[in-house]
Structure formats: structure tokens, C-alpha cells
Write a protein that holds these residues in place. Sequence first.
Motif, PDB file in Angstrom:
ATOM      1  N   MET A  90       0.833  -1.219   0.000  1.00 47.42           N
ATOM      2  CA  MET A  90       0.000   0.000   0.000  1.00 47.42           C
ATOM      3  C   MET A  90       0.859   1.257   0.000  1.00 47.42           C
ATOM      4  O   MET A  90       0.513   2.253  -0.646  1.00 47.42           O
ATOM      5  N   VAL A  91       1.997   1.218   0.690  1.00 45.60           N
ATOM      6  CA  VAL A  91       2.878   2.392   0.719  1.00 45.60           C
ATOM      7  C   VAL A  91       3.521   2.600  -0.647  1.00 45.60           C
ATOM      8  O   VAL A  91       3.548   3.713  -1.181  1.00 45.60           O
ATOM      9  N   SER A  92       4.030   1.519  -1.226  1.00 47.32           N
ATOM     10  CA  SER A  92       4.696   1.630  -2.521  1.00 47.32           C
ATOM     11  C   SER A  92       3.729   2.096  -3.601  1.00 47.32           C
ATOM     12  O   SER A  92       4.078   2.924  -4.452  1.00 47.32           O
ATOM     13  N   ARG A  93       2.496   1.606  -3.570  1.00 46.05           N
ATOM     14  CA  ARG A  93       1.509   2.013  -4.574  1.00 46.05           C
ATOM     15  C   ARG A  93       1.145   3.488  -4.422  1.00 46.05           C
ATOM     16  O   ARG A  93       0.955   4.190  -5.425  1.00 46.05           O
ATOM     17  N   ALA A  94       1.053   3.945  -3.189  1.00 45.98           N
ATOM     18  CA  ALA A  94       0.812   5.370  -2.969  1.00 45.98           C
ATOM     19  C   ALA A  94       1.984   6.200  -3.480  1.00 45.98           C
ATOM     20  O   ALA A  94       1.800   7.286  -4.047  1.00 45.98           O
ATOM     21  N   SER A  95       3.192   5.691  -3.328  1.00 43.59           N
ATOM     22  CA  SER A  95       4.375   6.390  -3.835  1.00 43.59           C
ATOM     23  C   SER A  95       4.404   6.397  -5.359  1.00 43.59           C
ATOM     24  O   SER A  95       4.794   7.388  -5.985  1.00 43.59           O
ATOM     25  N   LEU A  96       3.988   5.299  -5.977  1.00 39.46           N
ATOM     26  CA  LEU A  96       3.928   5.221  -7.430  1.00 39.46           C
ATOM     27  C   LEU A  96       2.953   6.251  -8.003  1.00 39.46           C
ATOM     28  O   LEU A  96       3.234   6.921  -8.989  1.00 39.46           O
ATOM     29  N   LEU A  97       1.796   6.371  -7.379  1.00 37.63           N
ATOM     30  CA  LEU A  97       0.768   7.285  -7.879  1.00 37.63           C
ATOM     31  C   LEU A  97       1.112   8.749  -7.609  1.00 37.63           C
ATOM     32  O   LEU A  97       0.830   9.621  -8.429  1.00 37.63           O
ATOM     33  N   SER A  98       1.715   8.998  -6.460  1.00 41.53           N
ATOM     34  CA  SER A  98       1.936  10.385  -6.023  1.00 41.53           C
ATOM     35  C   SER A  98       3.332  10.913  -6.312  1.00 41.53           C
ATOM     36  O   SER A  98       3.555  12.131  -6.268  1.00 41.53           O
ATOM     37  N   GLY A  99       4.298  10.004  -6.572  1.00 42.96           N
ATOM     38  CA  GLY A  99       5.676  10.442  -6.740  1.00 42.96           C
ATOM     39  C   GLY A  99       6.309  10.920  -5.449  1.00 42.96           C
ATOM     40  O   GLY A  99       7.259  11.697  -5.463  1.00 42.96           O
ATOM     41  N   GLN A 100       5.815  10.413  -4.307  1.00 40.04           N
ATOM     42  CA  GLN A 100       6.271  10.886  -3.003  1.00 40.04           C
ATOM     43  C   GLN A 100       6.700   9.738  -2.088  1.00 40.04           C
ATOM     44  O   GLN A 100       6.167   8.623  -2.174  1.00 40.04           O
ATOM     45  N   TYR A 101       7.638  10.058  -1.213  1.00 36.69           N
ATOM     46  CA  TYR A 101       7.988   9.145  -0.127  1.00 36.69           C
ATOM     47  C   TYR A 101       6.804   8.989   0.828  1.00 36.69           C
ATOM     48  O   TYR A 101       5.934   9.865   0.918  1.00 36.69           O
ATOM     49  N   MET A 102       6.821   7.887   1.564  1.00 37.66           N
ATOM     50  CA  MET A 102       5.788   7.662   2.582  1.00 37.66           C
ATOM     51  C   MET A 102       5.746   8.816   3.582  1.00 37.66           C
ATOM     52  O   MET A 102       4.668   9.215   4.029  1.00 37.66           O
ATOM     53  N   SER A 103       6.895   9.351   3.945  1.00 37.05           N
ATOM     54  CA  SER A 103       6.937  10.441   4.921  1.00 37.05           C
ATOM     55  C   SER A 103       6.124  11.643   4.474  1.00 37.05           C
ATOM     56  O   SER A 103       5.667  12.428   5.303  1.00 37.05           O
ATOM     57  N   ARG A 104       5.927  11.790   3.167  1.00 37.61           N
ATOM     58  CA  ARG A 104       5.150  12.911   2.656  1.00 37.61           C
ATOM     59  C   ARG A 104       3.699  12.526   2.374  1.00 37.61           C
ATOM     60  O   ARG A 104       2.782  13.240   2.774  1.00 37.61           O
ATOM     61  N   HIS A 105       3.460  11.407   1.690  1.00 39.53           N
ATOM     62  CA  HIS A 105       2.056  11.079   1.372  1.00 39.53           C
ATOM     63  C   HIS A 105       1.307  10.487   2.565  1.00 39.53           C
ATOM     64  O   HIS A 105       0.079  10.502   2.604  1.00 39.53           O
ATOM     65  N   ALA A 106       2.045   9.968   3.562  1.00 44.48           N
ATOM     66  CA  ALA A 106       1.489   9.566   4.867  1.00 44.48           C
ATOM     67  C   ALA A 106       0.504   8.391   4.804  1.00 44.48           C
ATOM     68  O   ALA A 106      -0.276   8.195   5.734  1.00 44.48           O
ATOM     69  N   ILE A 107       0.549   7.603   3.749  1.00 45.56           N
ATOM     70  CA  ILE A 107      -0.267   6.384   3.692  1.00 45.56           C
ATOM     71  C   ILE A 107       0.605   5.233   4.182  1.00 45.56           C
ATOM     72  O   ILE A 107       1.507   4.771   3.476  1.00 45.56           O
ATOM     73  N   ASN A 108       0.354   4.789   5.406  1.00 49.22           N
ATOM     74  CA  ASN A 108       1.224   3.802   6.051  1.00 49.22           C
ATOM     75  C   ASN A 108       0.432   2.674   6.697  1.00 49.22           C
ATOM     76  O   ASN A 108       0.915   2.019   7.611  1.00 49.22           O
ATOM     77  N   ASP A 109      -0.790   2.446   6.248  1.00 50.41           N
ATOM     78  CA  ASP A 109      -1.537   1.275   6.700  1.00 50.41           C
ATOM     79  C   ASP A 109      -2.518   0.887   5.602  1.00 50.41           C
ATOM     80  O   ASP A 109      -2.579   1.524   4.553  1.00 50.41           O
ATOM     81  N   PHE A 110      -3.274  -0.167   5.842  1.00 50.05           N
ATOM     82  CA  PHE A 110      -4.128  -0.716   4.788  1.00 50.05           C
ATOM     83  C   PHE A 110      -5.491  -0.039   4.692  1.00 50.05           C
ATOM     84  O   PHE A 110      -6.286  -0.377   3.813  1.00 50.05           O
ATOM     85  N   ASN A 111      -5.775   0.898   5.569  1.00 49.86           N
ATOM     86  CA  ASN A 111      -7.086   1.553   5.572  1.00 49.86           C
ATOM     87  C   ASN A 111      -7.057   3.006   5.126  1.00 49.86           C
ATOM     88  O   ASN A 111      -8.070   3.553   4.697  1.00 49.86           O
ATOM     89  N   THR A 112      -5.901   3.650   5.221  1.00 48.31           N
ATOM     90  CA  THR A 112      -5.792   5.057   4.832  1.00 48.31           C
ATOM     91  C   THR A 112      -5.826   5.186   3.318  1.00 48.31           C
ATOM     92  O   THR A 112      -5.193   4.404   2.600  1.00 48.31           O
ATOM     93  N   ASP A 113      -6.567   6.170   2.827  1.00 42.83           N
ATOM     94  CA  ASP A 113      -6.640   6.395   1.387  1.00 42.83           C
ATOM     95  C   ASP A 113      -6.225   7.822   1.055  1.00 42.83           C
ATOM     96  O   ASP A 113      -5.953   8.631   1.948  1.00 42.83           O
ATOM     97  N   PHE A 114      -6.179   8.133  -0.227  1.00 44.60           N
ATOM     98  CA  PHE A 114      -5.859   9.484  -0.657  1.00 44.60           C
ATOM     99  C   PHE A 114      -7.028  10.412  -0.359  1.00 44.60           C
ATOM    100  O   PHE A 114      -8.173  10.132  -0.723  1.00 44.60           O
ATOM    101  N   LYS A 115      -6.733  11.523   0.281  1.00 46.06           N
ATOM    102  CA  LYS A 115      -7.745  12.571   0.423  1.00 46.06           C
ATOM    103  C   LYS A 115      -7.928  13.257  -0.941  1.00 46.06           C
ATOM    104  O   LYS A 115      -7.039  13.203  -1.786  1.00 46.06           O
ATOM    105  N   PRO A 116      -9.072  13.895  -1.187  1.00 48.13           N
ATOM    106  CA  PRO A 116      -9.350  14.463  -2.512  1.00 48.13           C
ATOM    107  C   PRO A 116      -8.247  15.361  -3.055  1.00 48.13           C
ATOM    108  O   PRO A 116      -7.895  15.271  -4.235  1.00 48.13           O
ATOM    109  N   ALA A 117      -7.681  16.223  -2.210  1.00 48.12           N
ATOM    110  CA  ALA A 117      -6.637  17.142  -2.688  1.00 48.12           C
ATOM    111  C   ALA A 117      -5.381  16.377  -3.114  1.00 48.12           C
ATOM    112  O   ALA A 117      -4.741  16.719  -4.108  1.00 48.12           O
ATOM    113  N   ALA A 118      -5.039  15.337  -2.351  1.00 47.67           N
ATOM    114  CA  ALA A 118      -3.860  14.537  -2.690  1.00 47.67           C
ATOM    115  C   ALA A 118      -4.120  13.689  -3.933  1.00 47.67           C
ATOM    116  O   ALA A 118      -3.242  13.537  -4.797  1.00 47.67           O
TER     117      ALA A 118
END
Length: 457
Positions: A75-103
Motif C-alpha cells: 500500500m505504501v509503494s503504490r501510494a508512492s507510485l501514484l503520487s511520486g512521493q515518499y511515505m513520509s510525505r504522502h502519509a499512507i502507512n496502513d491498509f485503511n488510509t486512502d488518498f484525500k481528494p486534494a492529494a
Amino acid sequence: MQKIVIIIMLLLAQAFSVAAQKATRPNVIFLLTDDHRWDALGAMGNSIIQTPHLDALAKRGILFKNAHVTTAICMVSRASLLSGQYMSRHAINDFNTDFKPAALAQTYPALLKKAGYQIGFVGKFGIGVKNQPDTLFDYWAAKKEGQPPYELVNASGNAIHHTDSVGKDITQFLDRFAGKEAPFCLSVSFKAPHELDGNPPTYPVQERFRPMYENVKIPDPLTAAPQYWDSLPAFFRTDQNIGRDRWKPLLSTPELRQQTTRDYYRLITGVDEVVGQMIAQLKTLHIDENTLIIFMGDNGFSLGEHGLEGKWFGFEESIRVPLIISGGALPAALRGQSSPQLALNIDIAPTILSFAGIPAPTRMQGYDLIAAAQKKRPPRQDFFYEHTYLGSPRLPKVEGVVTSDLKYMRYVEHGYEELYDTKNDPYETVNLAKRSSEQGRLEAMRRRYEELKGEVR
């Protein structure tokens, strides 16, 4: 009157220019495998696995020999793939957190759609469950679940393997969206070769692939020998460690390692078959020359190395993945290359956007890999690694720095350090952190760790 005619001609020329630009904008297909380690590909030197279509893509494109992920969990790597960001920035670090609309609006599919692309998603989304962004996409073929099963039931009530289902959805998407005025971007996420979670975990393969590799001897990894597990620190070396827990039913004997690795390879060969069918369809539709294809794994996978199964930690088997950029839309001068540059999952989004002529948001932390291949920007020298999901004892938290020939990892809950000379010790057999002769390199990596830790936020 003459002025009016000139104005009309200019307006028509501008309109034709815009139309031509739209017509020639490249299509993009991003293919993602799940738990696909870097060397499980013929093009990467594996003489056992059969991946002819992916190997052919590599020969026609850029094969990145040192591709890694910044966090080795799906889930972290996929968020990084979509956003171009490290986990420390996109903050998706579990299986339930999703992208907020702005992100979400700043991910590569959303930005492509805003620029006029038609976008599709097929397979395992892997980020959140309840609020997956199906309405963003023009074509969505993914169930809202964290981990899809391998055996699915199609609309006719017949059983179909997840990989084959993904293949059928790719075919449907291309039939529907190829050749339109607007270009398309299709993101495809296979479940394969991820294990099917359970007690014990299993590897359900398609029946037609079961005979493959049956009579092939799979060499045992060097670090599968017991002394490498025994050399790890006590907080890590526990049966509660998920990597060790899953190792027992799948990799704890030579016979189990043979069977598990064969099934793992069979699932990857199934993906390769779908890729071959997709490439054939692109040619049939006469869009292959205007399509960019990117293939990558979401993280690596240990098949017994260091007495472990899985990913998560900083070992090469966990963080290193295959990466190919290919397709007819790739400039001819870049085809047939093998690149040694450090490439990351956070580079995928800015690379896609740049190729489509769309500026990457300033919040993206990756860079355009094609520009680096063209020497328009300097290559990366190192990167920050972070995995802080769950924590000890199940998954001890680890952060560090990786360069092309050196690796520093710190288990942050315990203050335990590792330093590996990956150039001379590629299997990471000797931890140099406690050697007095290595204190200079250790201190330099500690300083760089602190610098990067501050920069990734």
C-alpha cells in the motif's frame, strides 16, 4: 477584409495545431506486479524463469538494473507510485488510509485526466478499501478489497484466475479506448506473484502452468544457510517476526524452497503471457508506435534469503525490483539500453507526466527517468529507505540510506545499525557497522541518513 481572412487562417492553423498535438500525444500503459523481486526476470540474468515477452520489452527499451522501492510494502509503494512521493510525505502507512481528494488530484492519473487523457485502472488497487477512487477513472476493473483472491468468478459464473481476468480487462479497455481522439493512460496491477494469504499461505497457479519448472533444480540462495539467520540481532530473530513466520511453511526446507520458488516463477510466467497478448493487441490496433509501456514491481521478495520470506526489511531481495521503460513511443535513441542509474518507484509519476508533456507538481519527490537517460539531469546518488508499518516484534521498523555500492540501515526502535558493502558483498553477508576500520564510512552514512530523513518530509 484581408485582415479578417488572415485572422481566420491563423485561428484555423492554431486549431489544427492543437488537434495534431492531441492526436500525437502518447498513450501510456503502466504495468505493476506484486512482490516481484529484481532477478525474477530473464532479462535480469535469470536463466531459469521464462519471461520472453518482458525480455523482448527490455531489449526494445531501457532496462533499469538498479531499480528500488522507497518502502517495501504494497500500500505504501503504490501510494508512492501514484503520487511520486515518499511515505513520509504522502502519509499512507496502513491498509485503511486512502488518498484525500486534494492529494488524489495530484496523482499522475488525475493530472493526466485533467489534461485530456482517458484513464483506466485494472487489477489490485491496494490503497484503502472503502474510498477507492473508482469514479475518477473512465474505466475501472478492480474490486474494492485490500487483497483480491486468485480464483474469481466471472459474469458467466465461470472460475477465472486473477491474472487471466486482468488480461481480459486489458483487452476490453484497449478495444474501447484505442484510436480515440484523446490519448489514454491504463494502469494495470497484477496480484501475481503475491502469495495467497492464509495459514499456510499458498501460490495458486493456472493449471496450464503447473508442469513448468517441474524438473528444474532451483539453486538455494547463499544466505538461506542457517548462520545468516542466526547472525541477526535477538529482537529480529524471533518466531513472531512475520518474515520468519511465513518462512516456516514455505521455505524452511530445500524441498519447500523448490516448490515455492517454482510456483512463484509460474505466476510470473502467467503475467508474461498477458503482456505478450497485450503487445499483440497494440499492434493489431495500430497504436503500438504511439504507446509508452512501463513495467515495474511494487516491491521485492525474499525466497529464503537470511532465513526470511517476504519483503519489508532493507535487504536487496526486499527493496530491489525489475523496471523496464519501453514501447514504440520511446525515442529510438534510448532503445536497447541497460541503465545502471538508481531508479525508484517515486520516479514513475513524474516520468509519465513528463512524457505526456505535463509539468510535475512541486510536491513530487521523484524525477523524470527518461530525462536522466538522455543526460538532461544528473543521476541519483542515493535514496532514503523507510518501513515503519506495525513495528516490533512483528515487523521491526527500519530506515536507512542506499547508494549504488553501500547500504546503511537503522532499526529505529532498537538503535541497531547495519552497514553493507553491496559492491563487494552483494548478498549482504557481513555487517560492517561494528568494525572499527569502517567507522569513517559509517559516520558518513549516519550523516547522510539524518540529511535525507529531514528532506523526505
